[in-house]
Scaffold this motif. Structure first.
Motif, PDB file in Angstrom:
ATOM      1  N   PRO A  81       0.805  -1.225   0.000  1.00 30.37           N
ATOM      2  CA  PRO A  81       0.000   0.000   0.000  1.00 30.37           C
ATOM      3  C   PRO A  81       0.840   1.277   0.000  1.00 30.37           C
ATOM      4  O   PRO A  81       0.567   2.203  -0.755  1.00 30.37           O
ATOM      5  N   GLN A  82       1.911   1.284   0.839  1.00 30.22           N
ATOM      6  CA  GLN A  82       2.670   2.529   0.957  1.00 30.22           C
ATOM      7  C   GLN A  82       3.407   2.865  -0.344  1.00 30.22           C
ATOM      8  O   GLN A  82       3.327   3.990  -0.828  1.00 30.22           O
ATOM      9  N   ASN A  85       0.935   3.964  -2.904  1.00 28.58           N
ATOM     10  CA  ASN A  85       0.436   5.311  -2.614  1.00 28.58           C
ATOM     11  C   ASN A  85       1.461   6.369  -2.984  1.00 28.58           C
ATOM     12  O   ASN A  85       1.117   7.415  -3.532  1.00 28.58           O
ATOM     13  N   ILE A  86       2.731   6.099  -2.677  1.00 29.45           N
ATOM     14  CA  ILE A  86       3.780   7.076  -2.978  1.00 29.45           C
ATOM     15  C   ILE A  86       3.879   7.282  -4.486  1.00 29.45           C
ATOM     16  O   ILE A  86       3.987   8.412  -4.965  1.00 29.45           O
ATOM     17  N   GLU A  88       1.499   6.888  -6.596  1.00 24.53           N
ATOM     18  CA  GLU A  88       0.313   7.638  -7.022  1.00 24.53           C
ATOM     19  C   GLU A  88       0.454   9.120  -6.661  1.00 24.53           C
ATOM     20  O   GLU A  88       0.081   9.995  -7.447  1.00 24.53           O
ATOM     21  N   GLU A  89       1.024   9.396  -5.472  1.00 20.90           N
ATOM     22  CA  GLU A  89       1.240  10.793  -5.073  1.00 20.90           C
ATOM     23  C   GLU A  89       2.127  11.500  -6.094  1.00 20.90           C
ATOM     24  O   GLU A  89       1.850  12.619  -6.531  1.00 20.90           O
ATOM     25  N   MET A  90       3.223  10.826  -6.477  1.00 27.44           N
ATOM     26  CA  MET A  90       4.163  11.439  -7.415  1.00 27.44           C
ATOM     27  C   MET A  90       3.571  11.526  -8.815  1.00 27.44           C
ATOM     28  O   MET A  90       3.878  12.450  -9.569  1.00 27.44           O
ATOM     29  N   LYS A  91       2.696  10.565  -9.151  1.00 25.32           N
ATOM     30  CA  LYS A  91       2.001  10.614 -10.444  1.00 25.32           C
ATOM     31  C   LYS A  91       1.153  11.892 -10.495  1.00 25.32           C
ATOM     32  O   LYS A  91       1.142  12.603 -11.500  1.00 25.32           O
ATOM     33  N   ARG A 136       9.598   6.975   4.412  1.00 26.19           N
ATOM     34  CA  ARG A 136       8.606   7.422   3.438  1.00 26.19           C
ATOM     35  C   ARG A 136       9.093   8.607   2.612  1.00 26.19           C
ATOM     36  O   ARG A 136       8.953   8.616   1.384  1.00 26.19           O
ATOM     37  N   GLN A 140       9.792   8.652  -1.380  1.00 27.24           N
ATOM     38  CA  GLN A 140       9.085   9.610  -2.220  1.00 27.24           C
ATOM     39  C   GLN A 140      10.069  10.363  -3.121  1.00 27.24           C
ATOM     40  O   GLN A 140       9.795  10.577  -4.298  1.00 27.24           O
TER      41      GLN A 140
END
Lengths: 404, 184
Positions: A81-82, A85-86, A88-91, A136, A140
Motif C-alpha cells: 500500500p505505501q 500510494n507514494i 500515485e502521489e508522485m504521479k 517514506r 518519495q
C-alpha cells in the motif's frame, strides 16, 4: 515544466541526429573504402538498415523485456500500500496522464529504475532493499526522481540514443575485426583513379571506426549525466522536499556492492548506477554524476524547491556553470519546501513488511498457526505437511504445494 | 497587386496566430479542468475513508469522543460544499479535524496497534498528500492559464473567446489566516 520538456526534446533530437550522422559517416567511409562511390552508398544503406532493425527490436521488445531481465514482479495496491500510494502521489504531482505500473525486484541492494517510452505507459521498479532501508520521505524522493525521468522523456530518448550508440559500436567493431582478419582483401585495386580515393577513404574509415564509438559514448554519457541532474531537480519540485532525495542517495550509494546485475542498456535508468563503485568520482565515461555531487546540490537548496532554485544551487556548487537553459527556469515561481513526515514504523517492522511483500509476490503460501506465528511456505516445498517452529503443531499443505 | 498580396499575407498570418492562441487557451483550460477533477477524486476518497476510520476508532477512543464527532461533522459539511472557494474552506476544516484526531490517537496504544487502523491511517495520510500534490498541480495550471488570459496579446483572444480566469484552490490557509483577497 513544459519548457523543460521542450528543451529536452530539442536537445535529444539533436543528439540522436548527431549520432545517426556519425553512424552514416562510418557506413559511408567503410563502404567507400571497399567499393568506391557505389560502395559508399551501399555502406550508408547497410548502416541505416542495421540501425532501423535494432530500433524496431528495441521498441517492440519494450519495457516488459527490460523488467523481466531485471527480475521485476508487478505489485498491486493491496501488496504494497505505501509504495503504491507514494507512486500515485508522485504521479499526481508530476501530472502524468496515467498511473505507472509498480514493480518490485527481490534484491538487497537499494536501487530503483523507470522504463516507458510513453508517459501513458510507464513503469517504475524498486528493489526490496530500497523498501527495507528508506523511510517514506526518502522513498518519495526516489520515486519523484524516477517519474521525473518519465515526464522529461529521458526513458524514450536514452533508449533511442542508446540504440544508435549501439549500432555505431557494432558497425565499427565488425569493420575492425574484418580488417584484422581479412586485411582488406576485397578492396578493388583495379579501378582507375578510384584506387587512390579508395585508399584515402579506407584510412578515414579506419580512423572513424576507432574514434566514432568513443565519440558516441562520450556524447551519450554526457547527456545521461545531465539528465540525472534534471531528474533530481524534478524530484525536488514534485516532492517539495529535496532533503528526502538527498538522504536517500546517501543510503543508496553507501550500499551498492554489485549485488544487482543489470544490462548496460538499463544502467542509466537506475537512480544510482548499480555497476559504479562506491565513492567513484564523475568521469567522462560515467552514466551518472557522482552521488556526492548530486547530494551536495540538493543539500544546497533551502526553502525554495523550484527548478530555478535547483539551478541556483547547481551554480553555487559548480563555480557558476549551469545545468538547464535559462529560459527553462525563468518562468518558474518560487515553491516553498515542506516539513519532514513523521516515522510511521520501526526499522524491524519495515523489514518484516518488505519480506512479506517479496514472499507474497514470489507466490509463497501463508498458513496462520494458532500460536500466532505466520508460516510461509515456498511453492516448490515438496512436503505434505510442515511443523510450526514455535509450538510444533503440524499443518498439512494443499496438494498444489505438497506435490511440487 | 503586390500591396494586396502583402495585406492578404498579413491577414493569413493574423488568422493563423489567432487560431493558435485560441487553441492554446482551450488546452490550458482543459488542463485546469482536468487537474481539478484530480483534486475532486482525492477529496471523495477522503470522504469515503472517514466512516471506516470512525467505525474502527469508536471502540478504542473512550474519552475524547468530541474529536471523532468533529471529524464526522466536518465530513458532512465538506460533502455539502459547492464551488472551489467553499470546498476549500470546508476541506480545510476537515483536514484540521483529522489531524486533531490523529494527535489524540497517540494516547491509545491499542488503537495504534490495530492493523485496520494502521491501514486506514496510511490511506488517509497518503490521500492528504495526494490532495496536496493535486492542489499544487491545479494551482500551477491555474497560474499558467490566468497568465495567458491576462498577458498581451493573448488577452484579446481570451476576450473574444469569452475565457474566464480560474479560481485558485487554497486549503485552510484562506480560512485561518484571513489575508484580504486581492481582486482585479
Amino acid at each position: 515544466m513544459w519548457e523543460l520538456i521542450q528543451s529536452n526534446r530539442r536537445k535529444s533530437a539533436a543528439l540522436i541526429v548527431v549520432l545517426a550522422l556519425v553512424l552514416a559517416g562510418l557506413g559511408l567511409s567503410i563502404g567507400w573504402g571497399f567499393g568506391g562511390e557505389e560502395g559508399g552508398y551501399f555502406g550508408v544503406a547497410v548502416a541505416m538498415v542495421v540501425w532501423i532493425v535494432m530500433l524496431l527490436v528495441n521498441l517492440a521488445a519494450g519495457e516488459s523485456i527490460l523488467l523481466a531481465a531485471a527480475g521485476a514482479r508487478e505489485v498491486t495496491h493491496d501488496d504494497a500500500p505505501q509504495l503504491f500510494n507514494i507512486v500515485e502521489e508522485m504521479k499526481i504531482a508530476s501530472g502524468l496522464p496515467a498511473m505507472p505500473k509498480v514493480y518490485v525486484i527481490d534484491n538487497p541492494a537499494p536501487n530503483a529504475f523507470a522504463v516507458g517510452l510513453k508517459p501513458e505507459r510507464a513503469a517504475v521498479a524498486v528493489t526490496s532493499g530500497l523498501l527495507a532501508q528508506l523511510n517514506r520521505d526518502e522513498l518519495q524522493g526516489v520515486i519523484g526522481h524516477e517519474l521525473g525521468h518519465i515526464t522529461n522523456r529521458d526513458t524514450l530518448f536514452m533508449t533511442l540514443a542508446g540504440v544508435t550508440m549501439g549500432a555505431v559500436i557494432l558497425l565499427a567493431d565488425l569493420y575492425l575485426r574484418g580488417m584484422r582478419f581479412g586485411g582488406g582483401r576485397s578492396r578493388r585495386s583495379d579501378s582507375r583513379g578510384g584506387g587512390q580515393a579508395a585508399v584515402i577513404m579506407m584510412v578515414i574509415a579506419l580512423v572513424l571506426a576507432i574514434l566514432a564509438p568513443i565519440l558516441a559514448q562520450l556524447l551519450y554519457f554526457a547527456c545521461s549525466r545531465r539528465r540525472e541532474y534534471l531528474a533530481d531537480a524534478s524530484s525536488a519540485q514534485f516532492t517539495r522536499y529535496p532533503a528526502g532525495l538527498a538522504s536517500a542517495l546517501e543510503k543508496i550509494s553507501g550500499a551498492q556492492h554489485g549485488e544487482l546485475e543489470v544490462s548496460r542498456a538499463l544502467a542509466p535508468m537506475f537512480i544510482v548506477n548499480p555497476q559504479a563503485a562506491v565513492g567513484e568520482t564523475t568521469s567522462v565515461f560515467s552514466t551518472h554524476p557522482s552521488t556526492a555531487d548530486r547530494i551536495r546540490v540538493l543539500r544546497t537548496m533551502t526553502s525554495d524547491v523550484s527548478l530555478a532554485a535547483y539551478e541556483t544551487a547547481y551554480q553555487q556548487t559548480h563555480a557558476g556553470h549551469n545545468v538547464m537553459r535559462a529560459a527553462t527556469t525563468q518562468s518558474a515561481q518560487p515553491l516553498a519546501a515542506r516539513e519532514a513526515a513523521p516515522a510511521a514504523e520501526t526499522a524491524q517492522q519495515q523489514w518484516r513488511a518488505v519480506q512479506n511483500l517479496v514472499q507474497r509476490t514470489a507466490g509463497y503460501f501463508a498458513i496462520p498457526c494458532d500460536c500466532g506465528v505466520n508460516l510461509k511456505v515456498p511453492q516448490n516445498f515438496g512436503q505434505p505437511a510442515v511443523a510450526c517452529p514455535k509450538c510444533g503443531q503440524q499443518h498439512s499443505l494443499p496438494p498444489a504445494i505438497a506435490q511440487a | 497587386m503586390i500591396p494586396l498580396l502583402i495585406i492578404l499575407g498579413v491577414v493569413v498570418v493574423l488568422v493563423l496566430w489567432f487560431v493558435g492562441a485560441y487553441n492554446g487557451l482551450v488546452q490550458s483550460r482543459n488542463q485546469v479542468k482536468n487537474s481539478w477533477s484530480q483534486i475532486d477524486v482525492q477529496l471523495k476518497r477522503r470522504h469515503d475513508l472517514i466512516p471506516n476510520l470512525v467505525e474502527t476508532a469508536k471502540g478504542y477512543v473512550t474519552h475524547e469522543r468530541g474529536t471523532l464527532e468533529a471529524v464526522t461533522n466536518a465530513r458532512a459539511a465538506a460533502m455539502k460544499a459547492q464551488g472551489a472557494g467553499q470546498a476549500a474552506q470546508a476541506e480545510g476544516l476537515l483536514g484540521s479535524a483529522l489531524s486533531k484526531f490523529f494527535a489524540i490517537a497517540e494516547n491509545y496504544p491499542e488503537l495504534k496497534a490495530n492493523q485496520n487502523f494502521l491501514a486506514i491511517q496510511e490511506e488517509l495520510a497518503s490521500t492528504e498528500n495526494k490532495i496536496g500534490f493535486a492542489r499544487q498541480f491545479y494551482n500551477d495550471s491555474v497560474m499558467a492559464f490566468n497568465t495567458k488570459i491576462e498577458s498581451i496579446p493573448t488577452n484579446i483572444v481570451a476576450g473574444i473567446g469569452g475565457f474566464q480566469k480560474a479560481e485558485f484552490f487554497e486549503l485552510q490557509d484562506a480560512a485561518q489566516r484571513e489575508v484580504p483577497q486581492v481582486k482585479f
